[in-house]
Write an enzyme that holds these catalytic residues in place. Sequence first.
Site, PDB file in Angstrom:
ATOM      1  N   GLU A  55       0.833  -1.203   0.000  1.00 52.94           N
ATOM      2  CA  GLU A  55       0.000   0.000   0.000  1.00 52.94           C
ATOM      3  C   GLU A  55       0.869   1.256   0.000  1.00 52.94           C
ATOM      4  OE1 GLU A  55      -2.784   2.393   3.183  1.00 52.94           O
ATOM      5  OE2 GLU A  55      -2.521   0.229   3.430  1.00 52.94           O
ATOM      6  N   ASP A  59       0.879   3.859  -3.147  1.00 55.40           N
ATOM      7  CA  ASP A  59       0.528   5.272  -2.980  1.00 55.40           C
ATOM      8  C   ASP A  59       1.481   6.156  -3.783  1.00 55.40           C
ATOM      9  OD1 ASP A  59      -0.795   7.558  -1.617  1.00 55.40           O
ATOM     10  OD2 ASP A  59       1.150   7.779  -0.652  1.00 55.40           O
ATOM     11  N   GLU A 131      -4.408   0.459  -3.933  1.00 58.28           N
ATOM     12  CA  GLU A 131      -3.019   0.922  -3.880  1.00 58.28           C
ATOM     13  C   GLU A 131      -2.056  -0.260  -3.847  1.00 58.28           C
ATOM     14  OE1 GLU A 131      -3.235   5.313  -1.774  1.00 58.28           O
ATOM     15  OE2 GLU A 131      -2.855   3.562  -0.511  1.00 58.28           O
TER      16      GLU A 131
END
Length: 261
Positions: A55, A59, A131
């Site tokens: 994640e 991002d 993500e």
Amino acid sequence: MGQPAFQPLERALGHKFEREHLLVQALTHSSLAHEHHLSEIAGDEAPPEDNEQLEFLGDAVIGLLVAESLFKRFPELSEGELTRLRSALVSRKHLGQVGARLKLGKYLLLGKGEERSGGRKKSALLANGIEAVIAALYLDAGLEIARAFVEREVLEPSVMDLQKELLEGRSIGDHKSALQEYLQANKGSQPVYIVKGESGPDHRKRFTVEVRVADNGTAGKALARGMGTTKKKAEQEAARRAMEKLTAATIVAVVKETAGE
């Protein structure tokens, strides 16, 4: 991942994974990893890796790809306008909608508690999953495959409508700015953001932020709380929730006034 159950997801992603463990990790929520760790701590089997590190990487990858695409699409827009568009496209709300549209929830690997609490439909979990999946695409196949997915699923369904809203003067993306403008116009006050908690190790921090209405130089009434992997994300989420509450309250007041109550 050779299981037929995952093949529809790979088709939706537009990629067949060579390193199948990357997609498994991208879909594994920390609640499952934690439950496995507790139940197998005395055994030899290692707990599954959760998706929080992916994640974090995802991002950064999605931020780069969205910024690059907007830079090329809209050379006439200012830096501030591009920033607002990017904020809208990488927001928890928007990525959660992408996850819902792809039915990502049915593939998430959740702990029993998260399953019972409706985790498969939670926007935050879907956003985090998207993500992580983008990071998995990037690691397995490179930037071009990740770019194709971001263009097709994150940008194309919404970017032109968001640009139109921006040009019409509507507040998009930057929820903190929208909340500040609202409070100044309606209450003559400013929002104040307070960090209420931090959790997790240094490489996967989670922040909880509360937004309050400033009152005579002090932090007054609490409006909402938000969580995020950075303080800025938590502030944006708190501002978004505050705007939802304030907007709903305004609608109710207008309805009551119209009804003569």
